[in-house]
Design a protein around this motif. Structure first.
Motif, PDB file in Angstrom:
ATOM      1  N   GLY A   1       0.810  -1.209   0.000  1.00 17.49           N
ATOM      2  CA  GLY A   1       0.000   0.000   0.000  1.00 17.49           C
ATOM      3  C   GLY A   1       0.842   1.257   0.000  1.00 17.49           C
ATOM      4  N   LEU A   2       1.879   1.287   0.830  1.00 16.26           N
ATOM      5  CA  LEU A   2       2.766   2.449   0.914  1.00 16.26           C
ATOM      6  C   LEU A   2       3.579   2.617  -0.364  1.00 16.26           C
ATOM      7  N   PHE A   3       4.065   1.507  -0.882  1.00 22.34           N
ATOM      8  CA  PHE A   3       4.851   1.505  -2.120  1.00 22.34           C
ATOM      9  C   PHE A   3       4.016   2.056  -3.268  1.00 22.34           C
ATOM     10  N   SER A   4       2.801   1.538  -3.383  1.00 19.38           N
ATOM     11  CA  SER A   4       1.901   1.957  -4.449  1.00 19.38           C
ATOM     12  C   SER A   4       1.561   3.444  -4.333  1.00 19.38           C
ATOM     13  N   ALA A   5       1.290   3.897  -3.115  1.00 21.75           N
ATOM     14  CA  ALA A   5       0.944   5.308  -2.907  1.00 21.75           C
ATOM     15  C   ALA A   5       2.103   6.224  -3.259  1.00 21.75           C
ATOM     16  N   ALA A   6       3.309   5.851  -2.857  1.00 19.29           N
ATOM     17  CA  ALA A   6       4.483   6.687  -3.117  1.00 19.29           C
ATOM     18  C   ALA A   6       4.703   6.881  -4.614  1.00 19.29           C
ATOM     19  N   TYR A   7       4.629   5.793  -5.366  1.00 16.70           N
ATOM     20  CA  TYR A   7       4.878   5.903  -6.802  1.00 16.70           C
ATOM     21  C   TYR A   7       3.696   6.502  -7.547  1.00 16.70           C
ATOM     22  N   ALA A   8       2.473   6.302  -7.047  1.00 14.38           N
ATOM     23  CA  ALA A   8       1.306   6.925  -7.670  1.00 14.38           C
ATOM     24  C   ALA A   8       1.382   8.445  -7.522  1.00 14.38           C
ATOM     25  N   LEU A   9       1.819   8.895  -6.356  1.00 16.89           N
ATOM     26  CA  LEU A   9       1.971  10.334  -6.134  1.00 16.89           C
ATOM     27  C   LEU A   9       3.056  10.920  -7.034  1.00 16.89           C
ATOM     28  N   GLU A  10       4.148  10.182  -7.187  1.00 20.88           N
ATOM     29  CA  GLU A  10       5.235  10.641  -8.060  1.00 20.88           C
ATOM     30  C   GLU A  10       4.758  10.720  -9.508  1.00 20.88           C
ATOM     31  N   ALA A  11       4.011   9.702  -9.941  1.00 18.98           N
ATOM     32  CA  ALA A  11       3.494   9.692 -11.311  1.00 18.98           C
ATOM     33  C   ALA A  11       2.547  10.867 -11.533  1.00 18.98           C
ATOM     34  N   ALA A  12       1.673  11.100 -10.572  1.00 16.22           N
ATOM     35  CA  ALA A  12       0.711  12.200 -10.693  1.00 16.22           C
ATOM     36  C   ALA A  12       1.427  13.550 -10.761  1.00 16.22           C
ATOM     37  N   ALA A  13       2.485  13.695  -9.971  1.00 13.10           N
ATOM     38  CA  ALA A  13       3.234  14.957  -9.959  1.00 13.10           C
ATOM     39  C   ALA A  13       3.887  15.231 -11.310  1.00 13.10           C
ATOM     40  N   ARG A  14       4.170  14.172 -12.060  1.00  7.72           N
ATOM     41  CA  ARG A  14       4.813  14.321 -13.375  1.00  7.72           C
ATOM     42  C   ARG A  14       3.833  14.114 -14.524  1.00  7.72           C
ATOM     43  N   SER A  15       2.537  14.053 -14.178  1.00  8.39           N
ATOM     44  CA  SER A  15       1.472  13.862 -15.178  1.00  8.39           C
ATOM     45  C   SER A  15       1.673  12.576 -15.975  1.00  8.39           C
ATOM     46  N   LYS A  16       2.063  11.516 -15.274  1.00  9.96           N
ATOM     47  CA  LYS A  16       2.268  10.220 -15.907  1.00  9.96           C
ATOM     48  C   LYS A  16       1.224   9.222 -15.410  1.00  9.96           C
ATOM     49  N   LYS A  17       0.952   8.229 -16.247  1.00  3.75           N
ATOM     50  CA  LYS A  17      -0.023   7.198 -15.879  1.00  3.75           C
ATOM     51  C   LYS A  17       0.639   5.940 -15.328  1.00  3.75           C
ATOM     52  N   ARG A  18       1.937   5.788 -15.610  1.00  4.16           N
ATOM     53  CA  ARG A  18       2.641   4.582 -15.198  1.00  4.16           C
ATOM     54  C   ARG A  18       3.993   4.929 -14.584  1.00  4.16           C
ATOM     55  N   CYS A  19       4.512   3.975 -13.831  1.00  6.58           N
ATOM     56  CA  CYS A  19       5.867   4.101 -13.283  1.00  6.58           C
ATOM     57  C   CYS A  19       6.731   2.996 -13.864  1.00  6.58           C
ATOM     58  N   PHE A  20       7.954   3.348 -14.201  1.00  7.39           N
ATOM     59  CA  PHE A  20       8.935   2.358 -14.648  1.00  7.39           C
ATOM     60  C   PHE A  20      10.147   2.525 -13.742  1.00  7.39           C
ATOM     61  N   ILE A  21      10.436   1.518 -12.956  1.00  7.22           N
ATOM     62  CA  ILE A  21      11.517   1.607 -11.985  1.00  7.22           C
ATOM     63  C   ILE A  21      12.754   0.907 -12.542  1.00  7.22           C
ATOM     64  N   LYS A  22      13.811   1.682 -12.765  1.00 11.48           N
ATOM     65  CA  LYS A  22      15.057   1.128 -13.292  1.00 11.48           C
ATOM     66  C   LYS A  22      16.081   1.133 -12.160  1.00 11.48           C
ATOM     67  N   ASP A  23      16.179   0.040 -11.477  1.00 10.00           N
ATOM     68  CA  ASP A  23      17.110  -0.056 -10.357  1.00 10.00           C
ATOM     69  C   ASP A  23      17.476  -1.525 -10.162  1.00 10.00           C
ATOM     70  N   ASN A  24      18.751  -1.831 -10.339  1.00 13.49           N
ATOM     71  CA  ASN A  24      19.175  -3.224 -10.179  1.00 13.49           C
ATOM     72  C   ASN A  24      18.893  -3.764  -8.786  1.00 13.49           C
ATOM     73  N   GLY A  25      18.743  -2.852  -7.820  1.00 10.39           N
ATOM     74  CA  GLY A  25      18.432  -3.286  -6.466  1.00 10.39           C
ATOM     75  C   GLY A  25      17.061  -3.917  -6.328  1.00 10.39           C
ATOM     76  N   CYS A  26      16.235  -3.764  -7.350  1.00 10.65           N
ATOM     77  CA  CYS A  26      14.893  -4.363  -7.320  1.00 10.65           C
ATOM     78  C   CYS A  26      14.907  -5.849  -7.697  1.00 10.65           C
TER      79      CYS A  26
END
Length: 202
Positions: free
Chosen positions: A15-40
């Motif tokens: 829930g927290l993960f989803s909210a954090a990235y949804a807020l980031e996407a909204a701030a940039r007027s994006k509909k999706r998030c693409f996370i590029k991090d080898n740590g994932c």
């Protein structure tokens, strides 16, 4: 943190993960998030369990060229052996994820060498996998404001400000001595073969 808590559907990691990235996407007027991090990579299966609709892009580059890039970067400590071991570890983790998710159609294997030599065809396939519309402007990524800003921010990112580097592979042949190439292959050979790379040494 307060805003994330207010937007989280549930007080769970997902829930927290989803909210954090949804807020980031909204701030940039994006509909999706693409996370590029080898740590994932180590948490890909947990991510898929929390987000069943998530899709994964497995981008891999020749271990030997990766080592060359590592050695040229001021932000990567260690030498040839450490770089090769890092590549091996990441591919072992990614190959495990790929073997589990491959049949679900939720993961897409993409070779860096194919991307830079046939960018339009490869990007069209990738866009189809991600269910997004391919636009020719994708090939002009280096002209975007974010790419230009990123290229200026770090020396390791300066290629963001350039067009696709079509010949940026196989440089290890001149950049690494035969001894170092053999060392890299002795460490990464199993995974390189699994990913379709030909070895220079038996």
């Amino acid at each position: 943190p307060k805003l994330i808590l207010q937007n989280a559907g549930s007080p769970t990691f997902a829930g927290l993960f989803s909210a954090a990235y949804a807020l980031e996407a909204a701030a940039r007027s994006k509909k999706r998030c693409f996370i590029k991090d080898n740590g994932c990579i180590p948490f890909a299966l947990e991510t898929q369990a929390c987000f069943p609709d998530a899709r994964f892009v497995y981008l891999v580059r020749d271990a030997r060229d990766t080592v060359v890039s590592w050695l040229r970067s001021s932000s990567h400590p260690g030498g040839v052996r450490q770089a090769a071991k890092m590549w091996k570890s990441e591919q072992q983790q990614a190959l495990r994820v790929y073997s589990i998710l491959h049949e679900t159609g939720r993961i897409h294997l993409l070779h860096y060498e194919d991307l830079i030599t046939e960018p339009e065809a490869v990007l069209k396939d990738l866009c189809e996998f991600l269910d997004v519309t391919f636009e020719p402007e994708l090939l002009q990524f280096h002209q975007g404001e974010e790419a230009i800003a990123g290229a200026a921010r770090l020396k390791d990112w300066e290629n963001l400000g350039q067009p696709m580097l079509g010949g940026n592979f196989g440089k290890y042949r001149s950049a690494l001595t035969p001894h170092k190439r053999r060392l890299v292959e002795s460490i990464t050979g199993i995974e390189m073969r699994q990913l379709g790379y030909m070895l220079d040494f038996p």
